[in-house]
Enzyme design. Structure first.
Site, PDB file in Angstrom:
ATOM      1  N   ASN A 147      -0.659   5.481   3.112  1.00 32.63           N
ATOM      2  CA  ASN A 147      -0.941   6.189   1.851  1.00 32.63           C
ATOM      3  C   ASN A 147      -2.195   7.057   2.016  1.00 32.63           C
ATOM      4  O   ASN A 147      -3.151   6.737   2.589  1.00 32.63           O
ATOM      5  CB  ASN A 147      -1.234   5.110   0.814  1.00 32.63           C
TER       6      ASN A 147
ATOM      7  N   GLU B  46       0.626  -8.339   2.454  1.00 29.53           N
ATOM      8  CA  GLU B  46       0.465  -7.697   3.556  1.00 29.53           C
ATOM      9  C   GLU B  46       0.716  -8.280   4.552  1.00 29.53           C
ATOM     10  O   GLU B  46       0.386  -9.647   4.892  1.00 29.53           O
ATOM     11  CB  GLU B  46      -0.923  -7.042   3.793  1.00 29.53           C
TER      12      GLU B  46
ATOM     13  N   THR C  75      -1.751   2.362  -7.756  1.00 28.57           N
ATOM     14  CA  THR C  75      -2.930   3.082  -8.355  1.00 28.57           C
ATOM     15  C   THR C  75      -2.141   4.161  -9.390  1.00 28.57           C
ATOM     16  O   THR C  75      -2.640   4.484 -10.379  1.00 28.57           O
ATOM     17  CB  THR C  75      -3.666   3.638  -7.396  1.00 28.57           C
TER      18      THR C  75
ATOM     19  N   GLY D 134      -0.602  -5.726  -2.566  1.00 27.06           N
ATOM     20  CA  GLY D 134       0.044  -6.494  -2.704  1.00 27.06           C
ATOM     21  C   GLY D 134       0.292  -7.351  -1.127  1.00 27.06           C
ATOM     22  O   GLY D 134      -0.704  -7.138  -0.393  1.00 27.06           O
TER      23      GLY D 134
ATOM     24  N   SER E 118       0.917  -1.313   0.023  1.00 23.88           N
ATOM     25  CA  SER E 118      -0.046  -0.106  -0.078  1.00 23.88           C
ATOM     26  C   SER E 118       0.846   1.152   0.097  1.00 23.88           C
ATOM     27  O   SER E 118       1.893   1.400   0.691  1.00 23.88           O
ATOM     28  CB  SER E 118      -0.987   0.110   1.204  1.00 23.88           C
ATOM     29  N   GLY E 119       0.451   2.122  -0.828  1.00 28.13           N
ATOM     30  CA  GLY E 119       1.319   3.334  -0.797  1.00 28.13           C
ATOM     31  C   GLY E 119       2.652   3.206  -1.933  1.00 28.13           C
ATOM     32  O   GLY E 119       3.674   4.004  -1.913  1.00 28.13           O
TER      33      GLY E 119
ATOM     34  N   SER F 233      -5.041   5.739  -0.413  1.00 26.78           N
ATOM     35  CA  SER F 233      -5.033   4.274  -0.318  1.00 26.78           C
ATOM     36  C   SER F 233      -6.366   3.694  -1.008  1.00 26.78           C
ATOM     37  O   SER F 233      -7.501   3.861  -0.536  1.00 26.78           O
ATOM     38  CB  SER F 233      -4.810   3.673   0.904  1.00 26.78           C
ATOM     39  N   SER F 234      -6.073   2.625  -2.144  1.00 34.07           N
ATOM     40  CA  SER F 234      -7.345   2.427  -2.382  1.00 34.07           C
ATOM     41  C   SER F 234      -7.540   0.977  -1.669  1.00 34.07           C
ATOM     42  O   SER F 234      -6.948   0.131  -1.008  1.00 34.07           O
ATOM     43  CB  SER F 234      -7.126   1.559  -3.966  1.00 34.07           C
TER      44      SER F 234
HETATM   45  N1  LIG Z   1       5.198   7.667 -10.282  1.00 27.47           N
HETATM   46  C1  LIG Z   1       5.095   8.285  -9.225  1.00 27.47           C
HETATM   47  N2  LIG Z   1       5.395   9.691  -9.423  1.00 27.47           N
HETATM   48  C2  LIG Z   1       5.163  10.456  -8.360  1.00 27.47           C
HETATM   49  N3  LIG Z   1       4.391  10.137  -7.113  1.00 27.47           N
HETATM   50  C3  LIG Z   1       4.032   8.862  -7.102  1.00 27.47           C
HETATM   51  C4  LIG Z   1       4.156   8.081  -8.289  1.00 27.47           C
HETATM   52  N4  LIG Z   1       3.789   6.673  -7.807  1.00 27.47           N
HETATM   53  C5  LIG Z   1       3.258   6.891  -6.585  1.00 27.47           C
HETATM   54  N5  LIG Z   1       3.363   8.148  -6.175  1.00 27.47           N
HETATM   55  C6  LIG Z   1       3.055   8.823  -4.689  1.00 27.47           C
HETATM   56  O1  LIG Z   1       2.747   7.753  -4.008  1.00 27.47           O
HETATM   57  C7  LIG Z   1       1.330   7.890  -3.388  1.00 27.47           C
HETATM   58  C8  LIG Z   1       0.616   6.401  -3.267  1.00 27.47           C
HETATM   59  O2  LIG Z   1       0.551   6.030  -4.650  1.00 27.47           O
HETATM   60  P1  LIG Z   1      -0.647   4.827  -4.732  1.00 27.47           P
HETATM   61  O3  LIG Z   1      -0.517   4.536  -6.262  1.00 27.47           O
HETATM   62  O4  LIG Z   1      -1.874   5.522  -4.366  1.00 27.47           O
HETATM   63  O5  LIG Z   1      -0.242   3.582  -3.995  1.00 27.47           O
HETATM   64  P2  LIG Z   1      -0.777   2.346  -3.933  1.00 27.47           P
HETATM   65  O6  LIG Z   1      -1.961   2.271  -4.953  1.00 27.47           O
HETATM   66  O7  LIG Z   1       0.034   1.400  -4.227  1.00 27.47           O
HETATM   67  O8  LIG Z   1      -1.317   2.230  -2.606  1.00 27.47           O
HETATM   68  C9  LIG Z   1       0.574   8.598  -4.725  1.00 27.47           C
HETATM   69  O9  LIG Z   1      -0.435   9.237  -3.997  1.00 27.47           O
HETATM   70  C10 LIG Z   1       1.653   9.685  -4.943  1.00 27.47           C
HETATM   71  O10 LIG Z   1       1.918  10.715  -4.245  1.00 27.47           O
HETATM   72 MG   LIG Z   2      -3.860   2.250  -4.510  1.00 31.02          MG
END
Ligand SMILES: Nc1ncnc2c1ncn2[C@@H]1O[C@H](COP(=O)(O)OP(=O)(O)O)[C@@H](O)[C@H]1O
Ligand SMILES: [Mg+2]
Length: 1575
Positions: free
Chosen positions: A235, A465, A178, A463, A173-174, A238-239
């Site tokens: 995050n 956890e 996404t 992923g 997560s984070g 977070s989704s």
């Molecule tokens: N390629 C990227 N460029 C800039 N910031 C990113 C990038 N990937 C992730 N982040 C930062 O990380 C944070 C968490 O990403 P997110 O995709 O929501 O994580 P996950 O879905 O894996 O929980 C986002 O809000 C963003 O601020």
């Molecule tokens: Mg996510």
């Protein structure tokens, strides 16, 4: 992990040693002791500690060297963008590589097929549209690693194999799943595939360049995020659900729809949030973003007043504006097609849930109480449309249905709260499903489903956890990850094996840890899930009993490997997942799995008045049930409702089916630190994630087989030096086998495949070692030779200088000897001279004495002689005087005696003569007679003279007569001349009638005959005069003769008369000769002059005197014309050309042309000259609109042969602009005769045709027509401008007479419309033209500027180094600089020769140069393995050529457009060794942004002989990149091919007076005639 033989560990070898803090620490081998069996290795770590490893050889061979520390890669490889290219593939190496790259701001790294994305926690400039475009159509590996490369891969595979694709994005997560998934979606939605045929490209593109569907797909993100994402500690966004998005493509590869599947929405979050976390975003958005009226309706306020929202404490996220987000959500909902009303119904439902949460449940005596007047209860039920009372009742009571009766029981407050929350969760879960359903319906309706040809799925799923406390959710998540990991392993393994098969090498099955048993444990028939379901369906089932069942079933040796019972707990169990052991707490598993709402509430909700809620409930549950149906049927008959576990399992199985039927791509997101800090890297955390996401496992798998592969070429390039150069040759395979045979003795260590060589782990290190040794050897050899050479040189120098010194010394000795000799000689000389001087003096004295003596002696002698002489002389004198006196006395005596004798003799003679004279005097009469005779003779002569003079007189008279006659002739002639003049005058007067003329002619004829006769007369006279002259001359002679005789007798007898006569004769002669010459020389002029006179007359009057005025003797008017037509100028040539048969002869000017026969509107042929009025004819011509239109549209525009441009011999303005000028001329005529409507039509047609015509051309062909019509349209526009100016001054273009009625108002309108339209047309032509030019140029730019290498001696071929020169020559790019410059030349030439304004030329060229600059710069930025200094030199040279072009084409400022590229090439050529160098680079490349500099430096392609750029420098450069700096861009804004920016219409030209020039080869009779008449 990997095994290496001990040999590799030489002194100074870098290795990795395990470290508690950082995971691994780098160290160097300081000493190695091998004594007998014992081995002792001493290492020095980077932080200065010593570490000793002691072991034995036997132990090492037994464990396959496992005790030896892993080796560290050479620095050059440490930032390799693909982990599999590392020489030493081990855990620390992988970690270190990712870390190095991350610290250099490279967040992406490949690991074979996997893309590892390390979260930057900062916005990075990597996702602009240009970059998307840059990745389009490129193979993976051509550019930097990127999610776009993965997306592109998937897209190409879909096109190529026509199969479905899946991109699996996983990570903590984070970690950025996404975000990555969104980038992938964005890529598909906005990439513009250049290879796609034009006609199937999106036609309904919106402003953003995306199609409606694509926009809708992108809009699902904000919706799903606001309803399914929440702030967690890990995050902020977070989704809380898993998502699989299928992007659907039709057979033309256009996106036509999408489908979303979601997994496991976290329901508990709705009713409970841990500290600092939040509920789903939508609630906060609603609370802060709803307008006041709605707030009032829904009774909403600040989030803090709702129990469901305030448990986490903070309800806002730093940097997120919920109000704005709410708007985004609403907009996205609208994009999806959800109406505003429905949206508010959704929000209403959400509000109701918030109010449910606020229902206050109190307890008294173990029973829950809800007040009837609870405001929250009332509002909630009101919003939900259900009965408040019923709802309240079933909140605090429960109905138990047994077989016979229904019992109603009170609930405790805790139980009531659970019920309350479960209702809320139930509704929310249904709402979420409903939303997904709606989205799917709108994105993928039936019609879309029919056309789906392929899809690309993007899986964004949590992923692995593992927390301190793990519950049902973690269990499900980890279960899903187990499945995905299995799939991943199988895929990697399959690929590996496939490669072996493809390369036809022998391979044996590779062991890999298959997690099937673990999966079986969870989902098997008697697995954890089925036991859970079973327990859930028992009314009395508890977590505890279920847990015990688990122990019963699995706590045995067979399952020990995956399932353990913890020692100190009876309510938990441990599962050994592939990534980690996880302890799950069994508490709440059952309840969470059941996920039920009491039946009473269900019915209550079903019977709601709120239709939307009903809809949500029916549709929402309809989605979840079918998925679980099949499973439910199988597992239990009594099951009424599927459990969450079974639903999840079913959906997971279906997901796995889908994934397995597709090609899979993997993106593994890594969260580099817990604190979400930008660019902070925590190695242990990353290491555990690498493990969890299976990257290390893949590496292990490949290490088990043949992990290192080299293509033959690559291998040869790196190791050619291992064998002697005689083996080098173009056959790489043979060379490979020679190298291999030579260096690797154990044949098991490698295998030769079809295109590659496969090596066992560690072989690479071995080969590297050999290579290093060999290179060292070579270097030593070279050093040796160099040293020998140097010493030899030194010796030679020494020798030659010794010789020089010797020579110098000898010279000195010889010089001193020479001096001595010289002095000796000088002394002798001096002595000699001195002696000579003394002797001489002595001698001279003696001589003088002798002289004196001699003088004295001689004096005495001489004086004696002199005395003797005097005496002699005196005696002689005395003798002579005496002798003289004697002689003179004798002579006087003799003379006296002679004279006496003579006188005596003469007296005797005189006496005798006297006697004779006395006798003669006696005879005198004889004299008288003689005188008489003489007298007679004189008289006779006088008479004769008289007679002669008489005769002379008569002759004189005759001459005068003749003279008179000549005079009369002269008079007569003068009269004739006067007559002729008279006649000429008379003929000059044009009024003379034909008769008179005839008489005159007759008269002239008579005169002429008379003239002829008099001519003859004159001739006769002539002969006579001649005769007379001869007579006169005869007479003359006679006179002369006579005169001589008279002179003889009479002296000068009447000479005056003779003189006068002579004079007269001579004057006569003169007159005669004058008359003669007059007869021959002056008589011809009259006819000559006459002829001239007629000629001029013919020239000037031929128009007035028609052809009958032809006279036999006169030149016909055709003749001079004929003569004049001799071709002289080019125009004349054209005319001559036109005279050829088949073409109508047309002269340039209409005034001289043969009158053409043209067809009148009625179709009859008539001579226009016969037309009475030119105006009428113009009218008639104008009325025949069709023909005119046809001629102009077809002849003047469509099928016009555009004159070729030329700079040496430029065509004149009228040769270029005649179409515009003719059209203007026509328009003027039309206005003059009031054809306003017609002219409007004409203009419309003309403009339409020009526009269509110009658009017809493509590529190089478009250059000429574009420029040509741009210029012509501008000419037209200038005309329109002039017309407008005139109009504003009130000048009426209409003719005074004739024509249609002139409507001033219409005219006014027309002019302004035409002007405006022409402006737009010019604008359009400019843009269409530019588009074509740019399209053409765009294809050339990269091959010509970036790829072509024109500097000989600096040719580079990136992948192929030294050895490749033997193998292949450099490939030549598709276009060269010459092509590009030629293109620019062509464009320039066209514009110049077509009189396009300089401002436009500048605009065009600047735009083209900008395209060149930006495109090539962006391309250079994105290239890997390319940016070497040699390349930079080549590119710089190419730029210089463009610069030169600019300078030679009056546009030196055009090079500004290439400045970025220029600086980039400079950057590549500058030294990059120290931080000082970097400072210089920043100064020199002031135009480049830090990101661009960072990119270029990190891309710098180090040649073999250069030192790689040190990581410190790379880090320093990376640190210059400022976070979130909007100006710090990577790619320059691409110059769009379609849009060329604003076009400055140049100021109008001077309108030239009407000119009806029409090239001879154009056959447009109507237009031509009109032109003639108009001018
Ligand atoms: N390629 C990227 N460029 C800039 N910031 C990113 C990038 N990937 C992730 N982040 C930062 O990380 C944070 C968490 O990403 P997110 O995709 O929501 O994580 P996950 O879905 O894996 O929980 C986002 O809000 C963003 O601020
Ligand atoms: Mg996510």
């Amino acid at each position: 992990m990997t095994s290496h033989s001990l040999d590799v560990y030489g002194k100074g070898t870098a290795v990795w040693l395990q470290d508690d803090k950082t995971g691994w620490i780098s160290a160097q081998l300081v000493s190695k002791d091998v004594s007998g069996d014992n081995v002792k290795l001493t290492f020095l770590t980077d932080d200065g500690k010593d570490l000793v490893i002691e072991t034995t050889l036997t132990k090492l061979s037994k464990t396959n060297n496992a005790e030896l520390p892993p080796l560290r890669n050479p620095p050059m490889l440490e930032s390799a963008d693909d982990l599999t290219s590392l020489s030493y593939l081990n855990e620390p190496a992988v970690l270190h590589t990712i870390r190095t790259r991350y610290l250099q701001r490279n967040i992406y790294t490949y690991s074979g097929i996997v893309l590892i994305a390390t979260n930057p926690f900062q916005n990075v400039a990597l996702y602009t549209q240009d970059i998307i475009q840059a990745y389009s159509g490129k193979r993976r590996g051509e550019l930097e690693p990127h999610v776009f490369a993965i997306a592109e891969d998937a897209y190409r595979a879909m096109l190529r194999e026509k199969g479905n694709q899946t991109i699996v994005v996983s990570g903590e997560s984070g970690a950025g799943k996404t975000a990555s998934a969104k980038f992938v979606m964005r890529y598909f939605a906005s990439v513009d595939d250049k290879e796609k045929p034009q006609d199937v490209k999106k036609s309904n593109a919106t402003a953003s360049g995306m199609s409606e569907v694509e926009e809708q797909i992108m809009a699902t993100n904000p919706i799903m995020e606001s309803f399914g994402n929440a702030k967690t500690t890990r995050n902020d966004n977070s989704s809380r659900f898993g998502k699989y998005l299928e992007i659907q493509f039709d057979k033309n590869h256009n996106i036509i729809g999408a489908k979303i599947r979601t997994y496991l929405l976290e329901r508990s979050r709705l009713v409970y949030q841990p500290e600092t976390e939040r509920n789903y975003h939508i609630f906060y958005q609603l609370c802060s973003g709803a307008p006041p009226s709605e707030k009032k309706n829904l009774d909403l306020g600040d989030y803090s007043q709702f129990h469901y929202l305030n448990q986490g404490g903070s309800g806002t996220i730093l940097g997120v504006d919920d109000t704005a987000e709410f708007e985004t959500t609403q907009k996205a909902l609208s994009t999806i097609g959800i109406t505003i009303q429905t949206q508010w119904q959704i929000f209403k439902l959400c509000a109701a849930l918030l109010h449910i949460g606020n229902i206050d449940i109190t307890e008294s005596r173990n029973t829950a109480i809800v007040s009837e007047t609870d405001q929250a209860l009332i509002t909630a039920t009101k919003l939900l449309g259900i009965k408040t009372e019923d709802f309240r009742k079933w909140l605090v009571k429960k109905q138990i249905v047994t077989r016979s009766e229904k019992i109603v029981k009170d609930l405790s407050a805790q139980q009531a709260t659970v019920v309350r929350d479960s209702v809320a969760k139930y509704i929310y879960a249904n709402l979420f499903d409903w939303l997904v359903n709606i989205i799917n319906e709108s994105l993928s309706n039936e019609e879309v489903t029919k056309n789906i040809s392929n899809f690309i799925g993007v899986l964004d799923i949590y992923g692995f956890e593992h927390f301190k406390k793990n519950s049902f959710e973690q269990f499900c998540i980890n279960y899903a990850n187990e499945k995905l990991q299995q799939q991943f392993n199988q895929h990697v393994f399959k690929l590996e094996q496939e490669e072996y098969v493809r390369e036809k090498i022998n391979w044996t099955f590779i062991e890999f840890s298959d997690n099937q048993p673990c999966i079986d444990l969870i989902e098997g028939k008697i697995g954890i899930l089925s036991l859970l379901d079973e327990e859930s369906r028992l009314p009395a089932g508890t977590d505890n009993s279920w847990c015990n069942k688990l122990y019963q079933h699995f706590d045995n040796p067979t399952c020990k490997k995956y399932f353990q019972k913890p020692r100190f707990s009876s309510l938990s169990f441990t599962i050994s997942h592939y990534a980690h052991d996880v302890i799950y707490e069994a508490e709440n598993f059952l309840e969470k799995n059941r996920d039920t709402v009491p039946d009473e509430h269900l019915t209550l909700l079903k019977n709601t008045d709120f239709e939307f809620l009903e809809d949500v409930l029916t549709k929402g549950s309809a989605i979840t049930s079918p998925a679980a149906k099949s499973d439910a049927k199988r597992s239990s008959v009594i099951a009424k409702k599927p459990t969450l576990g079974s639903i999840f399992k079913a959906s997971l199985i279906s997901l796995m089916e889908t994934i397995n039927s597709t090609n899979v791509y993997y993106i593994r997101c890594i969260k580099p630190n817990e604190a979400k800090m930008a660019w902070k890297f925590e190695p242990p955390m990353v290491l555990s994630q690498l493990r969890a996401c299976g990257v290390l496992e893949t590496i292990r798998i490949s290490c088990a087989g043949y992990p290192s592969r080299w293509t033959f070429d690559e291998f040869v390039q790196r190791y050619y030096m291992l064998v002697r150069s005689k083996h080098w040759g173009p056959d790489t395979k043979k060379l490979c086998s020679v190298i291999l045979d030579d260096s690797i003795k154990d044949p098991d260590k490698y295998q030769v495949g079809m295109t590659k060589i496969f090596f066992r782990a560690g072989m690479l290190a071995y080969l590297e070692r050999l290579r290093l040794d060999r290179l060292n050897e070579c270097v030593t050899l070279m050093q040796k030779n160099m040293l020998r050479h140097m010493h030899k040189k030194r010796y030679q120098a020494l020798k030659s200088s010794t010789i020089k010194i010797q020579a110098l010394y000898r010279r000195r000795v010889a010089m001193s000897e020479l001096k001595r000799l010289r002095e000796e000689k000088a002394a002798i000389t001096i002595q000699k001279n001195w002696r000579r001087y003394i002797q001489r003096k002595r001698y001279l004295r003696a001589k003088k004495a002798i002289h004196k003596l001699q003088i004295a002696v001689r004096g005495v002698i001489t004086r004696q002689k002199f005395e003797d002489l005097r005496r002699n002389a005196a005696s002689t004198r005395i003798q002579s005087v005496y002798r003289g006196w004697v002689a003179r006395r004798d002579y006087k005596m003799t003379l006296k005696r002679i004279i006496y004798i003579q006188s005596c003799l003469r007296r005797r003679l005189a006496r005798a003569e006297l006697k004779m004279m006395k006798i003669e005097a006696r005879s005198a009469s004889h004299y008288k007679e003689v005188s008489y005779k003489l007298e007679n003779k004189v008289i006779e002569l006088t008479q004769n003279l008289e007679q002669k003079s008489q005769e002379n007189k008569t002759l004189e008279a005759r001459t005068t007569a003749l003279e008179g006659q000549i005079k009369s002739w002269i008079e007569r002639y003068e009269k004739l001349e006067a007559d002729a003049n008279n006649f000429k005058n008379s003929t000059k007067q044009s009024t003379i009638g034909i008769d008179e003329f005839k008489t005159l002619q007759n008269e002239k004829e008579t005169l002429e005959s008379r003239y002829r006769t008099s001519l003859e007369n004159i001739k006769k006279q002539d002969t006579e005069i001649q005769r007379l002259t001869s007579e006169i001359s005869k007479k003359d002679d006679e006179v002369a003769r006579l005169r001589a005789t008279t002179a003889k007798y009479k002296g000068a007898e009447d000479p005056a008369t003779v003189l006068a006569l002579k004079q007269e004769i001579s004057t006569l002669r003169e007159q005669l000769s004058k008359v003669k010459s007059g007869v021959r020389g002056t008589s011809p002029p009259p006819p000559h002059r006459q002829e001239n006179g007629f000629l001029t007359a013919a020239g000037s009057s031929s128009l007035k005197l028609p052809s009958q005025s032809r006279r036999p003797r006169r030149h016909s008017s055709a003749e001079p014309n004929e003569a004049r037509r001799k071709p002289k100028t080019s125009v004349d040539l054209v005319m001559a050309e036109a005279k050829k048969p088949g073409l109508r002869p047309v002269t340039v000017s209409y005034t001289q042309m043969n009158v053409p026969k043209i067809r009148s509107p009625s179709g009859r042929i008539h001579l226009p000259g016969v037309e009475d009025e030119p105006e009428e004819e113009i009218m008639k011509l104008l009325e025949d609109e069709e023909t005119l239109d046809e001629e102009i549209i077809n002849g003047l525009i469509k099928s016009l042969k555009i004159p070729l441009p030329s700079l040496q011999n430029p065509p004149s303005q009228k040769e270029i602009l005649f179409p515009a000028r003719l059209i203007s001329l026509l328009a003027k005529q039309m206005w003059k005769f009031g054809f306003i409507k017609e002219s409007e039509r004409l203009f419309a047609n003309v403009m339409k045709t020009i526009q269509e015509h110009v658009m017809d051309f493509e590529g190089d062909e478009a250059i000429l027509p574009g420029a040509y019509w741009l210029s012509n349209v501008h000419e037209l526009l200038s005309f329109a401008n002039a017309a407008e100016r005139d109009m504003l001054r009130g000048i009426n273009p209409a003719a005074e007479s004739g024509g249609k009625p002139f409507e001033w108002h219409d005219y006014e309108r027309l002019v302004s419309i035409v002007k405006h339209d022409l402006e737009s047309l010019e604008y359009n032509i400019y843009h269409t033209w530019m588009k074509e030019l740019k399209k053409r140029l765009f294809k050339m730019v990269i091959p010509a500027v970036i790829e072509s290498q024109s500097l000989p001696g600096f040719i580079t071929n990136e992948t192929n180094r030294f050895i490749t020169k033997f193998i292949t020559g450099p490939t030549t790019p598709a276009f060269s600089m010459d092509d590009l410059l030629n293109f620019l030349n062509k464009v320039w030439k066209a514009m110049k020769s077509y009189y396009v304004e300089m401002s436009v030329i500048q605009q065009v060229v600047t735009e083209l140069l900008k395209l060149i600059g930006v495109t090539s710069f962006n391309d250079l930025l994105m290239r890997r393995n390319f940016c070497s200094w040699k390349r930079a030199m080549q590119i710089q040279y190419n730029i210089t050529r463009i610069e030169e072009w600019c300078k030679s084409h009056e546009m030196p400022e055009g090079t500004l457009q290439l400045e970025h590229l220029m600086q980039a090439t400079k950057l590549l050529q500058l030294k990059k060794a120290t931080l000082g160098d970097i400072e210089i680079i920043y100064d020199v490349c002031w135009m480049l942004t830090p990101t661009q500099i960072q990119k270029l430096i990190s891309h710098y392609f180090v040649a073999d002989y250069e030192n790689p750029i040190s990581p410190e420098i790379l880090k320093a450069v990376a640190n210059r990149v400022v976070a979130n700096d909007k100006t710090d861009i990577l790619m320059l804004d691409a110059t769009p091919l379609e849009d060329s920016g604003p076009f400055e219409v140049p100021s109008p030209r001077e309108v030239t007076p009407p000119d009806n020039y029409l090239p001879a080869w154009l056959n447009l009779p109507h237009v031509k005639r009109l032109g003639t008449l108009a001018t």
